[in-house]
Design an enzyme around this catalytic site. Structure first.
Site, PDB file in Angstrom:
ATOM      1  N   LYS A 240      35.487 -68.326 -34.487  1.00 26.46           N
ATOM      2  CA  LYS A 240      35.850 -69.392 -33.535  1.00 26.46           C
ATOM      3  C   LYS A 240      34.845 -69.488 -32.390  1.00 26.46           C
ATOM      4  CE  LYS A 240      40.699 -68.741 -34.692  1.00 26.46           C
ATOM      5  NZ  LYS A 240      41.729 -69.745 -34.890  1.00 26.46           N
TER       6      LYS A 240
ATOM      7  N   ASN B 190      56.286 -71.158 -37.060  1.00 29.99           N
ATOM      8  CA  ASN B 190      55.888 -69.756 -36.933  1.00 29.99           C
ATOM      9  C   ASN B 190      56.861 -69.080 -35.986  1.00 29.99           C
ATOM     10  OD1 ASN B 190      53.648 -69.991 -38.532  1.00 29.99           O
ATOM     11  ND2 ASN B 190      52.190 -70.141 -36.842  1.00 29.99           N
TER      12      ASN B 190
ATOM     13  N   LYS C 125      66.522 -87.474 -44.845  1.00 29.88           N
ATOM     14  CA  LYS C 125      66.829 -86.113 -45.258  1.00 29.88           C
ATOM     15  C   LYS C 125      66.735 -86.016 -46.781  1.00 29.88           C
ATOM     16  CE  LYS C 125      70.521 -82.810 -44.724  1.00 29.88           C
ATOM     17  NZ  LYS C 125      71.947 -82.658 -44.555  1.00 29.88           N
TER      18      LYS C 125
ATOM     19  N   ASP D   1      42.121 -76.624 -36.071  1.00 31.75           N
ATOM     20  CA  ASP D   1      42.124 -75.377 -35.300  1.00 31.75           C
ATOM     21  C   ASP D   1      41.805 -75.748 -33.849  1.00 31.75           C
ATOM     22  OD1 ASP D   1      41.426 -72.960 -33.992  1.00 31.75           O
ATOM     23  OD2 ASP D   1      41.062 -72.024 -35.933  1.00 31.75           O
TER      24      ASP D   1
ATOM     25  N   PHE E 274      43.976 -65.440 -29.310  1.00 35.44           N
ATOM     26  CA  PHE E 274      44.880 -64.355 -29.669  1.00 35.44           C
ATOM     27  C   PHE E 274      44.849 -64.146 -31.169  1.00 35.44           C
ATOM     28  CE2 PHE E 274      47.610 -62.771 -26.229  1.00 35.44           C
ATOM     29  CZ  PHE E 274      47.084 -63.501 -25.190  1.00 35.44           C
TER      30      PHE E 274
HETATM   31  N1  CTP Z   1      44.883 -71.384 -33.108  1.00 39.46           N
HETATM   32  C1  CTP Z   1      44.712 -72.692 -32.741  1.00 39.46           C
HETATM   33  N2  CTP Z   1      44.915 -73.698 -33.653  1.00 39.46           N
HETATM   34  C2  CTP Z   1      45.267 -73.412 -34.911  1.00 39.46           C
HETATM   35  C3  CTP Z   1      45.447 -72.073 -35.291  1.00 39.46           C
HETATM   36  C4  CTP Z   1      45.243 -71.086 -34.363  1.00 39.46           C
HETATM   37  O1  CTP Z   1      44.398 -72.963 -31.584  1.00 39.46           O
HETATM   38  N3  CTP Z   1      45.449 -74.387 -35.780  1.00 39.46           N
HETATM   39  C5  CTP Z   1      44.624 -70.316 -32.123  1.00 39.46           C
HETATM   40  C6  CTP Z   1      45.821 -69.543 -31.723  1.00 39.46           C
HETATM   41  O2  CTP Z   1      46.426 -70.075 -30.552  1.00 39.46           O
HETATM   42  C7  CTP Z   1      45.250 -68.153 -31.465  1.00 39.46           C
HETATM   43  C8  CTP Z   1      44.186 -68.041 -32.515  1.00 39.46           C
HETATM   44  O3  CTP Z   1      43.768 -69.379 -32.754  1.00 39.46           O
HETATM   45  O4  CTP Z   1      44.618 -68.056 -30.232  1.00 39.46           O
HETATM   46  C9  CTP Z   1      44.694 -67.441 -33.789  1.00 39.46           C
HETATM   47  O5  CTP Z   1      43.728 -67.558 -34.755  1.00 39.46           O
HETATM   48  P1  CTP Z   1      44.041 -67.845 -36.298  1.00 39.46           P
HETATM   49  O6  CTP Z   1      42.844 -67.445 -37.047  1.00 39.46           O
HETATM   50  O7  CTP Z   1      44.457 -69.211 -36.554  1.00 39.46           O
HETATM   51  O8  CTP Z   1      45.233 -66.923 -36.505  1.00 39.46           O
HETATM   52  P2  CTP Z   1      46.166 -67.003 -37.707  1.00 39.46           P
HETATM   53  O9  CTP Z   1      46.825 -68.330 -37.835  1.00 39.46           O
HETATM   54  O10 CTP Z   1      47.051 -65.824 -37.560  1.00 39.46           O
HETATM   55  O11 CTP Z   1      45.099 -66.895 -38.876  1.00 39.46           O
HETATM   56  P3  CTP Z   1      45.213 -66.121 -40.236  1.00 39.46           P
HETATM   57  O12 CTP Z   1      46.358 -66.781 -40.885  1.00 39.46           O
HETATM   58  O13 CTP Z   1      43.902 -66.346 -40.881  1.00 39.46           O
HETATM   59  O14 CTP Z   1      45.432 -64.701 -39.841  1.00 39.46           O
END
Ligand code: CTP
Length: 400
Positions: free
Chosen positions: A341, A209, A288, A306, A323
């Protein structure tokens, strides 16, 4: 600006690091501080008062008997107008005198006569620093509530390597700013994630990301400045660790999860700032992959855990903060995430408002509703978030 409107008295003693005090003075002014400089006689052998006058925009005190000072009491007036007295560099000799209440020149006199907090940035040869006499003086000064900034380790002007170098000017400015922060998280343990995760496809490729890690690092610094004991679990980022913060480097979401989960309940706060990859390749190729072997490959993905939701679901979870970076429908998506969450506080921002840059626009979502914060630097926003977390720790139902 982190020192906006703060009145800093800067004392410069005579060590080779005095040349760095000029940069320090410039950075203090740049952060919004109004700076008055006083120099010892020895300091003037390394840098001229004119340099500090130009950089601070104020006359420089160099003489205890300056007839130009109306009441002839520069040594008393100097620190009375200041909110903090910072001596950088502070030589071993100067520290010894201050530890013993000696006032035999301008700087020692105004230090003894101060009525504001004192911060010193020692700078000396490693033997002088480790000498029991110096260590005794440092212990005395610490007992007298003097803030000791550093020293750092590294190469010294004399060519030796060891502890005793003055902190870099930017680090000193950071410590001065920290000095002004209320210690609302003193004694609290805070765990957080930051940066991206990287999910390997093969030894040289992966899915990740976009995340510079800057926001997370600013929050780590703000939490440290508020007195918290901070552990930062972070993905691959090219940022220096804020001093005093424990950093654990990981690469993938699974590694981040493995580092966070066993630590979570030992902390009072967990902040998930990391841009965790939601998916990882189901299989990681040992070698690879070659395009000739597979002209149109399909990568099968598996969902990552998550981390934030898992921490929030622990039987005795820390105060969890999340966030949400969105490109549209911020309010709807952010509040949905917060509820899904089960976390009390979530920071929402629109990606187009400052991603990767130094400023952001935030909306806080909590049980009270949503609260927009003024656009500000990442550090300013980080300090606001820490203040909000401190309030929630003190009173979980405090209105915004
Ligand atoms: N987060 C986490 N573990 C993950 C994904 C996200 O701890 N596997 C945390 C991030 O650090 C942030 C928040 O969750 O605090 C973001 O939420 P999330 O719903 O996962 O955001 P996105 O990945 O942007 O979700 P979406 O693709 O549904 O928008």
């Amino acid at each position: 600006m982190d020192l906006e409107g703060k009145r800093v008295a800067l004392g410069v003693t005579g060590g080779i690091a005095a040349y760095k005090a000029a940069e320090l003075c410039r950075l203090l002014v740049k952060q919004g501080a109004s700076v008055r400089v006083a120099m010892s006689e020895a300091a003037m052998r390394f840098v001229t008062p004119t340099t500090f006058q130009a950089l601070s925009g104020n006359p420089v005190f160099t003489d205890r008997w300056d007839a130009g000072v109306a009441n002839g009491m520069a040594h008393i007036d100097f620190s009375r107008e200041a909110e903090v007295l910072l001596i950088a560099p502070a030589t071993a000799d100067f520290l010894a005198k201050v530890a013993n209440g000696i006032a035999d020149d301008l700087l020692t006199t105004l230090t003894l006569a101060r009525d504001c907090p004192l911060l010193v940035a020692p700078a000396m040869n490693r033997q002088m620093w480790s000498n029991p006499a110096t260590q005794r003086n440092i212990a005395t000064l610490t007992g007298d509530a003097v803030g000791i900034l550093g020293p750092a380790s590294g190469e010294q002007a004399c060519g030796e390597i060891g502890e005793g170098r003055m902190l870099e000017p930017a680090e000193i400015v950071e410590d001065v700013a920290a000095h002004f922060q209320p210690k609302r998280l003193k004694g609290r343990k805070l765990l957080m994630t930051a940066g991206p995760t990287f999910e390997a496809i093969d030894p040289v490729r992966g899915i990740t990301n976009l995340s510079s890690g800057k926001m997370g690092f600013a929050i780590a610094r703000a939490a440290r400045d508020a007195g918290a004991e901070v552990t930062l679990v972070c993905g691959p980022v090219a940022l220096p660790t804020p001093r005093g913060v424990t950093r654990i480097d990981i690469t993938s979401a699974l590694e981040m999860h493995a580092q966070v989960m066993p630590r979570a309940t030992a902390h009072e706060v967990f902040i998930g700032v990391a841009a965790v990859a939601d998916y990882r390749p189901s299989k990681v190729s040992e070698h690879k992959t070659k395009k000739d072997d597979n002209p149109s490959p399909v990568i099968e993905l598996a969902q990552n855990p998550d981390i934030l939701a898992d921490v929030a679901a622990l039987p005795q979870p820390p105060l969890c903060v999340g966030f949400a970076a969105e490109t549209r429908n911020l309010a709807e998506y952010a509040e949905k995430k917060r509820r899904a969450k089960k976390i009390p506080l979530l920071v929402g921002n629109l990606i187009q408002d400052g991603f990767g840059g130094d400023t952001n626009t935030w909306i806080l979502f909590d049980d009270d509703g949503q609260h927009a914060l003024e656009p500000a630097s990442k550090l300013t926003l980080a300090r606001r978030l820490i203040a909000r977390i401190a309030t929630l720790l003190e009173n979980p139902h405090a209105p915004h």
